[in-house]
Design a protein around this motif. Structure first.
Motif, PDB file in Angstrom:
ATOM      1  N   GLN A 206      37.379   2.090 -86.179  1.00 57.24           N
ATOM      2  CA  GLN A 206      38.251   3.122 -86.715  1.00 57.24           C
ATOM      3  C   GLN A 206      39.042   2.548 -87.872  1.00 57.24           C
ATOM      4  N   ALA A 207      38.793   3.087 -89.051  1.00 58.57           N
ATOM      5  CA  ALA A 207      39.529   2.694 -90.248  1.00 58.57           C
ATOM      6  C   ALA A 207      40.759   3.590 -90.379  1.00 58.57           C
ATOM      7  N   PRO A 208      41.781   3.127 -91.086  1.00 59.81           N
ATOM      8  CA  PRO A 208      42.997   3.937 -91.242  1.00 59.81           C
ATOM      9  C   PRO A 208      42.682   5.309 -91.828  1.00 59.81           C
ATOM     10  N   GLY A 209      43.205   6.336 -91.178  1.00 60.98           N
ATOM     11  CA  GLY A 209      43.007   7.694 -91.654  1.00 60.98           C
ATOM     12  C   GLY A 209      41.676   8.306 -91.293  1.00 60.98           C
ATOM     13  N   ASN A 210      40.820   7.528 -90.612  1.00 64.70           N
ATOM     14  CA  ASN A 210      39.484   8.025 -90.254  1.00 64.70           C
ATOM     15  C   ASN A 210      39.356   8.188 -88.749  1.00 64.70           C
ATOM     16  N   GLN A 211      38.346   8.958 -88.356  1.00 62.84           N
ATOM     17  CA  GLN A 211      38.026   9.064 -86.937  1.00 62.84           C
ATOM     18  C   GLN A 211      37.279   7.817 -86.483  1.00 62.84           C
ATOM     19  N   ARG A 212      37.342   7.556 -85.203  1.00 62.90           N
ATOM     20  CA  ARG A 212      36.578   6.447 -84.636  1.00 62.90           C
ATOM     21  C   ARG A 212      35.093   6.769 -84.789  1.00 62.90           C
ATOM     22  N   GLU A 213      34.324   5.783 -85.236  1.00 62.54           N
ATOM     23  CA  GLU A 213      32.906   6.008 -85.479  1.00 62.54           C
ATOM     24  C   GLU A 213      32.050   4.984 -84.758  1.00 62.54           C
ATOM     25  N   PHE A 214      30.856   5.409 -84.390  1.00 63.55           N
ATOM     26  CA  PHE A 214      29.890   4.547 -83.727  1.00 63.55           C
ATOM     27  C   PHE A 214      29.380   3.488 -84.695  1.00 63.55           C
ATOM     28  N   VAL A 215      29.226   2.274 -84.186  1.00 65.16           N
ATOM     29  CA  VAL A 215      28.690   1.184 -84.989  1.00 65.16           C
ATOM     30  C   VAL A 215      27.332   0.727 -84.455  1.00 65.16           C
ATOM     31  N   ALA A 216      27.276   0.394 -83.163  1.00 67.72           N
ATOM     32  CA  ALA A 216      26.037  -0.158 -82.613  1.00 67.72           C
ATOM     33  C   ALA A 216      26.016   0.019 -81.102  1.00 67.72           C
ATOM     34  N   ARG A 217      24.807   0.035 -80.571  1.00 72.73           N
ATOM     35  CA  ARG A 217      24.612   0.162 -79.125  1.00 72.73           C
ATOM     36  C   ARG A 217      23.510  -0.785 -78.680  1.00 72.73           C
ATOM     37  N   ILE A 218      23.675  -1.318 -77.467  1.00 71.45           N
ATOM     38  CA  ILE A 218      22.626  -2.102 -76.832  1.00 71.45           C
ATOM     39  C   ILE A 218      22.489  -1.620 -75.396  1.00 71.45           C
ATOM     40  N   ILE A 219      21.265  -1.309 -75.000  1.00 69.99           N
ATOM     41  CA  ILE A 219      21.053  -0.840 -73.633  1.00 69.99           C
ATOM     42  C   ILE A 219      20.731  -2.020 -72.721  1.00 69.99           C
ATOM     43  N   SER A 220      20.569  -1.741 -71.443  1.00 68.61           N
ATOM     44  CA  SER A 220      20.412  -2.823 -70.479  1.00 68.61           C
ATOM     45  C   SER A 220      19.177  -3.658 -70.764  1.00 68.61           C
ATOM     46  N   GLY A 221      18.117  -3.018 -71.278  1.00 69.60           N
ATOM     47  CA  GLY A 221      16.895  -3.755 -71.566  1.00 69.60           C
ATOM     48  C   GLY A 221      16.925  -4.534 -72.863  1.00 69.60           C
ATOM     49  N   GLY A 222      17.981  -4.347 -73.646  1.00 69.02           N
ATOM     50  CA  GLY A 222      18.132  -5.104 -74.884  1.00 69.02           C
ATOM     51  C   GLY A 222      17.820  -4.344 -76.150  1.00 69.02           C
ATOM     52  N   SER A 223      17.290  -3.116 -76.031  1.00 71.00           N
ATOM     53  CA  SER A 223      17.038  -2.330 -77.238  1.00 71.00           C
ATOM     54  C   SER A 223      18.365  -1.974 -77.907  1.00 71.00           C
ATOM     55  N   THR A 224      18.304  -1.918 -79.230  1.00 72.84           N
ATOM     56  CA  THR A 224      19.527  -1.699 -79.994  1.00 72.84           C
ATOM     57  C   THR A 224      19.363  -0.557 -80.996  1.00 72.84           C
ATOM     58  N   ASN A 225      20.476   0.025 -81.386  1.00 76.38           N
ATOM     59  CA  ASN A 225      20.483   0.910 -82.550  1.00 76.38           C
ATOM     60  C   ASN A 225      21.826   0.793 -83.248  1.00 76.38           C
ATOM     61  N   TYR A 226      21.792   1.120 -84.537  1.00 77.57           N
ATOM     62  CA  TYR A 226      22.929   0.884 -85.420  1.00 77.57           C
ATOM     63  C   TYR A 226      23.177   2.102 -86.302  1.00 77.57           C
ATOM     64  N   THR A 227      24.420   2.271 -86.699  1.00 76.93           N
ATOM     65  CA  THR A 227      24.687   3.240 -87.739  1.00 76.93           C
ATOM     66  C   THR A 227      24.110   2.704 -89.050  1.00 76.93           C
ATOM     67  N   ASP A 228      23.701   3.603 -89.919  1.00 76.02           N
ATOM     68  CA  ASP A 228      22.972   3.186 -91.123  1.00 76.02           C
ATOM     69  C   ASP A 228      23.743   2.193 -91.981  1.00 76.02           C
ATOM     70  N   SER A 229      25.044   2.338 -92.040  1.00 76.92           N
ATOM     71  CA  SER A 229      25.834   1.520 -92.965  1.00 76.92           C
ATOM     72  C   SER A 229      25.878   0.042 -92.580  1.00 76.92           C
ATOM     73  N   VAL A 230      25.503  -0.303 -91.351  1.00 74.04           N
ATOM     74  CA  VAL A 230      25.564  -1.704 -90.935  1.00 74.04           C
ATOM     75  C   VAL A 230      24.190  -2.293 -90.650  1.00 74.04           C
ATOM     76  N   LYS A 231      23.151  -1.495 -90.742  1.00 76.51           N
ATOM     77  CA  LYS A 231      21.799  -1.990 -90.457  1.00 76.51           C
ATOM     78  C   LYS A 231      21.454  -3.142 -91.379  1.00 76.51           C
ATOM     79  N   GLY A 232      20.895  -4.198 -90.799  1.00 78.95           N
ATOM     80  CA  GLY A 232      20.525  -5.376 -91.566  1.00 78.95           C
ATOM     81  C   GLY A 232      21.661  -6.350 -91.780  1.00 78.95           C
ATOM     82  N   ARG A 233      22.879  -5.951 -91.442  1.00 82.99           N
ATOM     83  CA  ARG A 233      24.039  -6.836 -91.623  1.00 82.99           C
ATOM     84  C   ARG A 233      24.687  -7.207 -90.295  1.00 82.99           C
ATOM     85  N   PHE A 234      24.737  -6.280 -89.364  1.00 84.04           N
ATOM     86  CA  PHE A 234      25.368  -6.502 -88.064  1.00 84.04           C
ATOM     87  C   PHE A 234      24.298  -6.653 -86.991  1.00 84.04           C
TER      88      PHE A 234
END
Length: 115
Positions: free
Chosen positions: A39-67
């Motif tokens: 959550q950045a100042p003045g913004n709503q809280r936003e999703f960044v990344a998720r990892i499930i129990s099996g290890g699969s992941t997904n990311y918001t587009d703005s952080v893909k390849g960096r996080f």
């Protein structure tokens, strides 16, 4: 009772790296998806990344390849490795899980990217 305790974060220069950690207790950690939000100042809280129990992941587009989100099911720990940081990554970062229908959040960690 589920408890999520965060560590890490701080100040980094553009292009730098930081690592966030989240220690979980009170739940069978390995069975549940874990998320990072921010959550950045003045913004709503936003999703960044998720990892499930099996290890699969997904990311918001703005952080893909960096996080990279990862988890250690032995230590009940969640991580977020943040590379190639940009000023727009500046925010308070939260770890999150939903357990038995309830949302649980870490206390939040400030990440500031500035020269």
């Amino acid at each position: 009772q589920v408890r999520l305790v965060q560590s890490g974060g701080g100040l980094a220069q553009p292009g730098g790296s930081l690592r966030l950690s989240c220690a979980a207790s009170g739940m069978n950690f390995r069975l549940f998806p874990m998320d990072w939000y921010r959550q950045a100042p003045g913004n709503q809280r936003e999703f960044v990344a998720r990892i499930i129990s099996g290890g699969s992941t997904n990311y918001t587009d703005s952080v893909k390849g960096r996080f990279t989100i990862s988890r250690d099911n032995v230590r009940n720990a969640l991580f977020l490795q943040m590379n190639s940081l940009k000023p727009e990554d500046t925010a308070v970062y939260y770890c999150h899980t939903k357990y038995r229908g309830m949302d649980f959040w870490g206390q939040g960690t400030q990440v500031t990217v500035s020269s």
